[in-house]
Design a protein around this motif. Structure first.
Motif, PDB file in Angstrom:
ATOM      1  N   PRO A 118      57.616 -55.151  14.286  1.00 30.18           N
ATOM      2  CA  PRO A 118      56.939 -56.444  14.115  1.00 30.18           C
ATOM      3  C   PRO A 118      56.565 -57.083  15.457  1.00 30.18           C
ATOM      4  O   PRO A 118      57.277 -56.910  16.447  1.00 30.18           O
ATOM      5  N   ASP A 119      55.471 -57.789  15.430  1.00 35.83           N
ATOM      6  CA  ASP A 119      55.018 -58.527  16.594  1.00 35.83           C
ATOM      7  C   ASP A 119      56.001 -59.669  16.896  1.00 35.83           C
ATOM      8  O   ASP A 119      56.738 -60.111  16.009  1.00 35.83           O
ATOM      9  N   VAL A 120      55.987 -60.155  18.109  1.00 43.66           N
ATOM     10  CA  VAL A 120      56.900 -61.230  18.515  1.00 43.66           C
ATOM     11  C   VAL A 120      56.726 -62.468  17.631  1.00 43.66           C
ATOM     12  O   VAL A 120      57.698 -63.157  17.297  1.00 43.66           O
ATOM     13  N   VAL A 121      55.497 -62.735  17.183  1.00 40.07           N
ATOM     14  CA  VAL A 121      55.244 -63.896  16.316  1.00 40.07           C
ATOM     15  C   VAL A 121      55.882 -63.666  14.942  1.00 40.07           C
ATOM     16  O   VAL A 121      56.557 -64.535  14.385  1.00 40.07           O
TER      17      VAL A 121
ATOM     18  N   LEU B  55      49.102 -56.386  13.531  1.00 38.41           N
ATOM     19  CA  LEU B  55      50.045 -56.891  14.540  1.00 38.41           C
ATOM     20  C   LEU B  55      51.208 -55.939  14.757  1.00 38.41           C
ATOM     21  O   LEU B  55      51.701 -55.785  15.869  1.00 38.41           O
ATOM     22  N   ALA B  56      51.667 -55.332  13.670  1.00 34.32           N
ATOM     23  CA  ALA B  56      52.805 -54.428  13.778  1.00 34.32           C
ATOM     24  C   ALA B  56      52.284 -52.997  13.874  1.00 34.32           C
ATOM     25  O   ALA B  56      52.529 -52.179  13.003  1.00 34.32           O
ATOM     26  N   GLY B  57      51.544 -52.739  14.921  1.00 33.80           N
ATOM     27  CA  GLY B  57      50.865 -51.461  15.049  1.00 33.80           C
ATOM     28  C   GLY B  57      51.771 -50.253  14.891  1.00 33.80           C
ATOM     29  O   GLY B  57      51.517 -49.367  14.077  1.00 33.80           O
ATOM     30  N   ASP B  58      52.888 -50.252  15.620  1.00 37.87           N
ATOM     31  CA  ASP B  58      53.764 -49.072  15.589  1.00 37.87           C
ATOM     32  C   ASP B  58      54.946 -49.280  14.648  1.00 37.87           C
ATOM     33  O   ASP B  58      55.982 -48.636  14.772  1.00 37.87           O
TER      34      ASP B  58
ATOM     35  N   LYS C 290      59.646 -70.616  19.237  1.00 37.53           N
ATOM     36  CA  LYS C 290      60.508 -69.455  19.509  1.00 37.53           C
ATOM     37  C   LYS C 290      59.660 -68.276  19.978  1.00 37.53           C
ATOM     38  O   LYS C 290      60.034 -67.563  20.907  1.00 37.53           O
ATOM     39  N   ALA C 291      58.518 -68.096  19.336  1.00 41.87           N
ATOM     40  CA  ALA C 291      57.624 -66.995  19.739  1.00 41.87           C
ATOM     41  C   ALA C 291      57.151 -67.189  21.182  1.00 41.87           C
ATOM     42  O   ALA C 291      57.061 -66.234  21.953  1.00 41.87           O
TER      43      ALA C 291
ATOM     44  N   ALA D  42      59.626 -64.019  15.196  1.00 39.68           N
ATOM     45  CA  ALA D  42      60.039 -65.422  15.353  1.00 39.68           C
ATOM     46  C   ALA D  42      60.003 -66.157  14.010  1.00 39.68           C
ATOM     47  O   ALA D  42      60.904 -66.942  13.708  1.00 39.68           O
ATOM     48  N   TYR D  43      58.979 -65.901  13.196  1.00 36.65           N
ATOM     49  CA  TYR D  43      58.903 -66.550  11.874  1.00 36.65           C
ATOM     50  C   TYR D  43      60.095 -66.116  11.006  1.00 36.65           C
ATOM     51  O   TYR D  43      60.708 -66.925  10.325  1.00 36.65           O
ATOM     52  N   VAL D  44      60.414 -64.811  11.036  1.00 42.25           N
ATOM     53  CA  VAL D  44      61.526 -64.306  10.213  1.00 42.25           C
ATOM     54  C   VAL D  44      62.848 -64.888  10.707  1.00 42.25           C
ATOM     55  O   VAL D  44      63.638 -65.432   9.930  1.00 42.25           O
ATOM     56  N   GLU D  45      63.046 -64.820  12.012  1.00 44.66           N
ATOM     57  CA  GLU D  45      64.340 -65.248  12.551  1.00 44.66           C
ATOM     58  C   GLU D  45      64.572 -66.754  12.424  1.00 44.66           C
ATOM     59  O   GLU D  45      65.705 -67.208  12.318  1.00 44.66           O
TER      60      GLU D  45
END
Lengths: 294, 157
Positions: free
Chosen positions: B86-89, B80-83, B150-151, B92-95
């Motif tokens: 982090p991905d938007v999902v 998901l975090a290719g580059d 949130k995501a 959102a979980y972290v935030e």
């Protein structure tokens, strides 16, 4: 837990190749479709360790089509596809509802109707709806094709009318008619992902007087195979439908079932839940019809 | 040990592993490819911790054998975090603070990802439905559902 490091897996790309392997290997291989129960059984050592015939890549066995007088479902069709199919929701809603309760989204995405049928758990959620919808199972081998009505497919606990060279390739269910209503009911220990403690499918045909012209009831997880509740069906057919006839009929289900105690519940609990489920289900069917303005 | 070459696409790249064909995808991800983001919870298809995407759909990697993966596309949480972003999902979980011990979270994130790919504006019922196969024993479900909402918002911007 066993690691499956020494198991050979044959992975044919076509049905023809798969049937050829089955002809050659017969009992020496176990067919794996989605594998969501088989892999657990193998890891836990419940199932004898055998080489596998992996049919998961045979996409020609994934389809839902309208046939002449039935809906034809390819054996590898996932429960996600069955639950969301407009064809099945419109004409065999009981099956769509059962598909939706089979397990989590992860299970539904992978598990197939053919796998559920051949795995033959008495608690399999797809079987009761298929009993009341008069399903026919299509078995293919190099020798030819056999069509077996679902009720004669199950001969006892995990005893099936299928030869070691045969593969279940298609399930046919009849379309529900305008004057029929049905419901699938499941009692599990967790809403989102559970093996049934008791499940049931009800299919009724109405006559002109708001009575049942015909009733079919099948229950799972209460006998070595899914069973029809014949005494219950008889007690409802042609009778006036009120709370006392419905309760009496539902109570008769204990004559049709032979549950056992296991990790999910006792036999006594299953008997009580079977009566309750049928009582609830019959009233839901009746209330739905009343609300629809009959 | 019977080994075989299995080729598939993992997080967008072609990979080739030499493994027993009946090994589970979970074993190969963690023990052979050392992608330990995917967690081993119950190994029984009950908890959802090992959820990955197989051809875009959420499945249990503990109940998938390598022979079933051949030629298909697998996405793990590492994909998901290719580059490195982090991905938007994930954000959102972290935030939202939807993570306590974190063990179940890669599974939740992948189930969420599958949901949002299929349905970019899910209702609360859709969210509960999509996550019904994932268990969190820190009882963080309320925050998890908030994180998914949130995501959805963030992805819609």
């Amino acid at each position: 837990m066993n690691r499956l490091h020494d198991i050979e897996v044959y992975s044919p790309k076509t049905l023809e190749e798969a049937l050829e392997i089955l002809r050659r290997e017969g009992d020496r291989v176990k067919v794996i479709a989605g594998g969501t129960d088989l892999i657990i059984q193998m890891k836990d050592g419940i199932m004898p360790r055998k080489n596998l015939l992996n049919i998961y890549s045979i996409d020609e066995l994934r389809y839902i089509r309208m046939g002449n007088d039935s809906i034809r479902i390819g054996a590898l069709t996932s429960f996600t596809d069955i639950a969301s199919s407009a064809l099945i929701r419109n004409y065999a809603r009981i099956l769509a509802d059962a598909a939706n309760t089979i397990g989590s989204i992860q299970i539904m995405n992978k598990a197939s109707i053919g796998g559920n049928l051949v795995n033959a758990s008495p608690a399999a959620d797809s079987i009761p709806p298929l009993y009341v919808l008069d399903a026919v199972l299509v078995l293919r081998s190099v020798e030819g094709v056999r069509e077996v009505p679902i009720q004669s497919f199950y001969r006892g606990y995990k005893k099936l009318d299928i030869r070691s060279d045969e593969l279940l390739t298609e399930v046919r269910v009849r379309r529900m008619a305008e004057d029929e209503d049905g419901i699938f009911l499941k009692h599990g220990l967790r809403l989102g992902d559970a093996i049934s403690v008791v499940n049931a499918a009800l299919l009724v045909k109405w006559d002109g007087d708001d009575r049942f012209k015909d009733v079919k009831i099948a229950l799972g997880a209460v006998a070595p195979t899914v069973v029809r509740a014949r005494s219950c069906e008889e007690a409802l057919t042609g009778k006036e439908l009120n709370d006392s006839t419905i309760w009496d009929a539902a109570s008769k289900v204990v004559n049709d079932i032979s549950p056992i105690d296991d990790v999910r519940g006792t036999a006594e609990y299953r008997r009580e839940m079977s009566v309750n489920l049928l009582y609830i289900g019959l009233w839901e069917i009746i209330n739905k019809r009343n609300q629809a303005g009959w | 040990m019977r080994r075989r070459v299995v080729r598939f696409i993992l997080n967008g790249e072609e990979v080739e592993v030499y493994v027993p064909p009946a090994f589970t995808l979970l074993e190969v991800l963690r023990d052979v490819l050392h992608l330990t983001g995917t967690k081993d919870g119950c190994s029984d298809g009950d908890c959802g911790a090992c959820t990955v995407l197989l051809d875009g759909k959420a499945v249990h990697s503990c109940l998938t054998i390598m022979a079933q993966v051949e030629g298909r596309e697998v996405t793990t949480v590492e994909g998901l975090a290719g580059d490195g972003e982090p991905d938007v999902v994930q954000k959102a979980y972290v935030e939202t603070g939807a993570i306590q011990c974190g063990y179940c979270i890669p599974g939740f994130i992948m189930a969420t990802k599958a949901l949002l790919t299929a349905n970019p504006s899910p209702s609360e019922d859709d969210i509960l439905e999509a996550l019904r196969g994932n268990l969190c024993r820190c009882t963080g479900y309320v925050k998890i559902v908030e994180a998914v909402k949130k995501a959805v918002e963030e992805a819609g911007r």
